[in-house]
Design an enzyme around this catalytic site. Structure first.
Site, mmCIF file in Angstrom:
data_model
loop_
_atom_site.group_PDB
_atom_site.id
_atom_site.type_symbol
_atom_site.label_atom_id
_atom_site.label_comp_id
_atom_site.label_asym_id
_atom_site.label_seq_id
_atom_site.Cartn_x
_atom_site.Cartn_y
_atom_site.Cartn_z
ATOM 1 N N GLY A 12 0.559 -1.328 0.279
ATOM 2 C CA GLY A 12 0.216 0.015 -0.237
ATOM 3 C C GLY A 12 0.564 1.235 0.031
ATOM 4 O O GLY A 12 1.805 1.063 0.350
ATOM 5 N N ASP A 13 0.527 2.904 -0.195
ATOM 6 C CA ASP A 13 1.112 3.743 0.041
ATOM 7 C C ASP A 13 2.334 3.389 -0.764
ATOM 8 O O ASP A 13 2.573 4.137 -0.586
ATOM 9 C CB ASP A 13 2.142 3.875 0.774
ATOM 10 C CG ASP A 13 0.760 3.969 2.645
ATOM 11 O OD1 ASP A 13 -0.102 4.397 2.474
ATOM 12 O OD2 ASP A 13 1.030 2.900 3.752
ATOM 13 N N GLU A 14 1.627 3.105 -2.646
ATOM 14 C CA GLU A 14 2.234 3.292 -3.180
ATOM 15 C C GLU A 14 2.709 4.429 -4.488
ATOM 16 O O GLU A 14 3.150 4.987 -5.333
ATOM 17 C CB GLU A 14 2.622 1.957 -4.116
ATOM 18 C CG GLU A 14 2.642 0.322 -3.753
ATOM 19 C CD GLU A 14 2.166 0.339 -3.400
ATOM 20 O OE1 GLU A 14 1.086 -0.994 -3.018
ATOM 21 O OE2 GLU A 14 0.307 0.410 -2.847
ATOM 22 N N GLY A 15 1.622 5.171 -3.688
ATOM 23 C CA GLY A 15 0.761 6.612 -4.390
ATOM 24 C C GLY A 15 0.266 6.137 -5.972
ATOM 25 O O GLY A 15 0.092 6.456 -7.326
ATOM 26 N N ALA A 41 -8.330 2.538 3.937
ATOM 27 C CA ALA A 41 -7.064 3.093 2.865
ATOM 28 C C ALA A 41 -7.648 4.110 2.575
ATOM 29 O O ALA A 41 -8.391 4.571 1.972
ATOM 30 C CB ALA A 41 -7.509 2.510 2.005
ATOM 31 N N GLY A 42 -6.601 5.779 2.121
ATOM 32 C CA GLY A 42 -6.154 6.330 1.869
ATOM 33 C C GLY A 42 -5.654 6.389 0.775
ATOM 34 O O GLY A 42 -3.948 6.036 0.083
ATOM 35 N N HIS A 43 -6.143 7.295 -0.191
ATOM 36 C CA HIS A 43 -5.495 7.952 -1.615
ATOM 37 C C HIS A 43 -5.230 9.751 -1.005
ATOM 38 O O HIS A 43 -5.843 10.276 -1.969
ATOM 39 C CB HIS A 43 -6.111 7.096 -2.831
ATOM 40 C CG HIS A 43 -5.947 5.861 -3.002
ATOM 41 N ND1 HIS A 43 -7.076 5.352 -3.903
ATOM 42 C CD2 HIS A 43 -5.186 5.548 -2.077
ATOM 43 C CE1 HIS A 43 -7.408 4.098 -3.859
ATOM 44 N NE2 HIS A 43 -5.707 3.877 -2.918
ATOM 45 N N ASP A 283 12.242 9.603 -8.170
ATOM 46 C CA ASP A 283 13.040 10.621 -7.913
ATOM 47 C C ASP A 283 14.151 10.557 -6.052
ATOM 48 O O ASP A 283 14.878 11.082 -5.951
ATOM 49 C CB ASP A 283 12.014 11.942 -7.097
ATOM 50 C CG ASP A 283 11.325 11.675 -6.722
ATOM 51 O OD1 ASP A 283 10.582 10.886 -6.994
ATOM 52 O OD2 ASP A 283 10.721 12.509 -5.196
ATOM 53 N N SER A 321 6.970 7.993 -12.270
ATOM 54 C CA SER A 321 6.688 9.364 -11.130
ATOM 55 C C SER A 321 7.676 9.358 -10.546
ATOM 56 O O SER A 321 8.433 9.113 -9.933
ATOM 57 C CB SER A 321 5.509 8.994 -10.046
ATOM 58 O OG SER A 321 5.098 10.226 -9.216
ATOM 59 N N THR A 322 8.035 11.044 -11.277
ATOM 60 C CA THR A 322 9.673 11.471 -10.531
ATOM 61 C C THR A 322 8.868 12.649 -9.831
ATOM 62 O O THR A 322 9.670 13.242 -9.645
ATOM 63 C CB THR A 322 9.557 11.891 -11.948
ATOM 64 O OG1 THR A 322 8.533 13.385 -12.499
ATOM 65 C CG2 THR A 322 10.350 11.761 -13.028
#
Length: 336
Positions: A12-15, A41-43, A283, A321-322
């Site tokens: 989770g929390d992978e973006g 679960a939060g996004h 990044d 993702s950068t």
């Protein structure tokens, strides 16, 4: 036109929220429908200098031309749902399947009052585990039983399949990550149902033959909130040396940080049927990549990491993702 599932490849929390939002703007879906557990679960989606943290509404809400749906497999907390509908001003395009299970106040009390769930497992305390247990026992209410939700109730499975039949693009949005799947994760330190792509399809009433792509999102440096095994976890000193700290969207707890786990990535990609991988946090691999929007702006160090990650995953990397902002992304899906 296609039906695409987006899921988390690690803990989770992978973006995923950013990836969903980007794909929505690029692929113009008519429906973005959410699967997964519920408001545990939060996004987080960052647009310019504005941060949005959502727990019930699909994170693709930033694309204004899509209907936003919550599939029948998802638990709904009416209080959280109605708050987000008002906050995001999406009442006219948000819909809930009438068969969704409902989280009651007593479910939250049971969740937070259970030493096993709150202390040993590290539950988010949002009532999802107890609500799912009552659903299995067939004693919980459904969304169609809640008057406040009446304006939003539709047959989501019918709407999603109808859009696919009409040749429209559909996004099915997963939550959490493979590593905390009830079936495939680090049991008992898992969530209260499966989180794989097959489950997200089932949550929305979409058969497996109708899925065109599965995008699994992997973080260059995986993170985990709460208890449970974490094979590549770093010490606090090591993660501080890298210069970043992260906190959970729902719990605001400090995320544990680990190194890239190629073995887990490969197994996760296999179970999810990954056709395209997304890598976030490049990044952090090399700060010189921050904000890059084309592949030729990536450094040799970053490219070496991506080449190894692609071998580990066994599927092509189409999205990189950068940075946290929506525009900070390299999208090479057309070149695959």
């Amino acid at each position: 036109m296609s039906c695409t599932i987006i899921v988390g490849g690690f803990f989770g929390d992978e973006g995923k929220g950013k990836i969903v939002a980007h794909i929505a703007h690029q692929d113009h879906p008519s429906i973005i429908s959410r699967g997964g557990v519920g408001p545990n679960a939060g996004h987080t989606v960052t647009v310019g200098d504005q941060n949005y943290g959502v727990r019930m509404i699909p994170s693709g809400f930033v694309y204004p031309d899509a209907k936003l749906c919550i599939g029948s497999g998802v638990l709904v907390d009416p209080r959280v749902f109605l708050h987000e509908v008002e906050l995001l001003n999406v009442a006219d395009r948000t819909f809930v399947d009438g068969r969704c299970g409902i989280i009651e106040e007593e479910h939250i009390a049971r969740d937070r009052g259970s030493a096993h769930l709150s202390k040993k497992i590290g539950s988010t305390g949002t009532g999802c585990g107890p609500a799912n247990s009552d659903r299995v026992l067939r004693i919980s209410r459904q969304a169609k039983d809640v008057p406040e939700l009446a304006p939003y109730i539709i047959d989501v499975a019918g709407a999603v399949n109808g859009a696919i039949d009409a040749g429209e693009n559909v996004l099915l949005e997963g939550t959490q990550g493979f590593g905390i799947s009830l079936y495939y994760g680090t049991y008992p330190f898992v969530t209260s149902k499966d989180t794989s792509a097959s489950q997200i399809a089932a949550d929305n009433g979409v058969g497996p033959t109708r899925i065109d792509d599965v995008i699994a999102v992997f973080k260059a440096y995986p993170t985990r909130v709460g208890e449970g095994p974490f094979q590549t976890e770093m010490t606090a000193e090591q993660s501080n040396t890298l210069g970043f700290q992260e906190f959970g969207t729902v719990t605001h707890r400090l995320r544990r940080i680990g190194g890239w786990d190629g073995k887990m990535a490969r197994y996760s990609a296999m179970i999810n049927g990954c056709t395209i991988a997304a890598i976030t946090g490049i990044d952090h691999v090399d700060a010189a990549c921050f904000g890059a929007t084309s592949y030729d702006q990536l450094t040799e160090k970053a490219i070496a990491f991506l080449e190894q990650a692609e071998k580990d995953i066994g599927a092509p990397i189409g999205l990189i993702s950068t940075g946290p902002e929506l525009s900070q992304i390299v999208d090479v899906r057309d070149e695959l």
